[in-house]
Motif scaffolding. Structure first.
Motif, PDB file in Angstrom:
ATOM      1  N   ARG A 146      -6.358  -1.345  11.874  1.00 45.43           N
ATOM      2  CA  ARG A 146      -7.139  -2.372  11.202  1.00 45.43           C
ATOM      3  C   ARG A 146      -7.444  -3.542  12.133  1.00 45.43           C
ATOM      4  NH1 ARG A 146      -4.663  -3.518   5.271  1.00 45.43           N
ATOM      5  NH2 ARG A 146      -4.964  -5.665   5.947  1.00 45.43           N
TER       6      ARG A 146
ATOM      7  N   GLY B 198       0.828  -1.215   0.000  1.00 44.87           N
ATOM      8  CA  GLY B 198       0.000   0.000   0.000  1.00 44.87           C
ATOM      9  C   GLY B 198       0.858   1.258   0.000  1.00 44.87           C
TER      10      GLY B 198
ATOM     11  N   ARG C 236       0.887  -0.062  12.603  1.00 46.62           N
ATOM     12  CA  ARG C 236       0.256   0.572  11.434  1.00 46.62           C
ATOM     13  C   ARG C 236      -1.022   1.313  11.832  1.00 46.62           C
ATOM     14  NH1 ARG C 236      -1.241  -2.707   6.125  1.00 46.62           N
ATOM     15  NH2 ARG C 236      -2.312  -4.071   7.586  1.00 46.62           N
TER      16      ARG C 236
ATOM     17  N   ASP D 101      -2.915  -4.345  -6.323  1.00 40.40           N
ATOM     18  CA  ASP D 101      -2.342  -4.446  -4.968  1.00 40.40           C
ATOM     19  C   ASP D 101      -3.149  -5.500  -4.205  1.00 40.40           C
ATOM     20  OD1 ASP D 101      -1.946  -4.144  -2.222  1.00 40.40           O
ATOM     21  OD2 ASP D 101      -2.357  -1.995  -2.184  1.00 40.40           O
TER      22      ASP D 101
HETATM   23 MG    MG Z   1      -2.244  -2.929   1.825  1.00 42.92          MG
END
Ligand code: MG
Ligand code: AP5
Length: 227
Positions: free
Chosen positions: A156, A14, A123, A84
């Motif tokens: 996430r 990403g 992240r 992706d």
């Molecule tokens: Mg990704």
């Protein structure tokens, strides 16, 4: 310019996709981002995908192929695209070939499993754009907020350590064999139609990895096969 960005979860797909897409003026087709948007909107696709994604397993090949086919019909994909996170299984790779979806370059990012576990625990994402940060390695200008919109960043649901370890196993079992699948195509008769494989060391400075990807793509485009 038709690029497949391949690599384990957390390898920087990403992060690097944003640079590559800007540089070549192509859209980023991230099946993960598309699925997360469906989960957020609670569509029937989202409801079917949610539990599978939270466990770190793969959504069915049929659903994914349908999703990508529809997306690639959009006019913005006319001059190329960056894939992706798709294809992720041999069945998806075969399905996309059957649909006539082409790839010119495979950019493979290589990162060790333990570094990935460290990366994913830190992240943070901007949900609307898919922009990705890391609390230490790639922090936003203002803690907890997206650089462009100022909106809050989220973690996430599948970035918990045990889920990350399952995602890594799924990658090694189901996605890594794609390298062999595409190498066999190159070794076959139709070299001109086969994608070129660019292997990139995905650890180190984000900017240096970005430069290495661009350098390798340009060299391949210029006809050199030395990478
Ligand atoms: Mg990704
Ligand atoms: P998806 O969203 O595709 O997740 P993934 O492949 O697991 O990859 P990630 O997005 O987690 O990592 P990334 O490589 O993009 O790394 P990033 O740049 O964010 O898929 C999610 C789920 O959807 C799947 O598990 C599956 O359930 C489902 N799914 C999606 N596609 C599917 C398909 N085709 N078939 C079936 N199911 C599908 O970077 C990670 C972190 O590291 C960030 O914090 C970043 O800032 C940091 N970082 C990046 N580069 C560096 C660096 N060089 N040094 C230090 N830190 C760095």
């Amino acid at each position: 310019m038709k690029i497949l960005l391949l690599g384990p979860p957390g390898s920087g797909k990403g992060t690097q996709a944003k640079f590559i897409c800007e540089k070549f003026g192509i859209p980023q087709i991230s099946t993960g981002d598309m699925l997360r948007a469906a989960v957020k909107a609670q569509t029937s696709l989202g409801l079917a995908a949610q539990k599978i994604m939270e466990a770190g397993d793969l959504v069915s090949d049929d659903i994914i192929l349908g999703l990508v086919k529809e997306r690639l019909n959009n006019p913005d994909c006319q001059h190329g695209y960056l894939l992706d996170g798709f294809p992720r299984t041999i069945a998806q790779a075969e399905g996309m070939r059957a649909m006539g979806i082409e790839i010119e370059f495979i950019v493979e990012l290589q990162v060790d499993d333990e570094e990935i576990v460290r990366r994913l625990s830190g992240r943070r994402i901007h949900e609307a754009s898919g922009r990705t940060y890391h609390i230490d390695f790639n922090p936003p200008k203002v803690k907890g907020h997206d650089d462009h919109t100022g909106e809050p960043l989220l973690q996430r649901a599948d970035d918990r350590e045990e889920t990350v370890r399952n995602r890594l196993q799924v990658y090694h079992r189901q996605t890594a064999p794609l390298i062999e699948f595409y190498s066999a195509l190159v070794a076959g008769n139709n070299q001109a139609l086969s994608p070129r494989h660019i292997r990139i060391q995905g650890s180190g400075e984000i900017r240096e990895i970005q430069q290495s990807i661009l350098r390798n793509i340009e060299a391949q485009r210029a006809g050199s096969r030395s990478f």
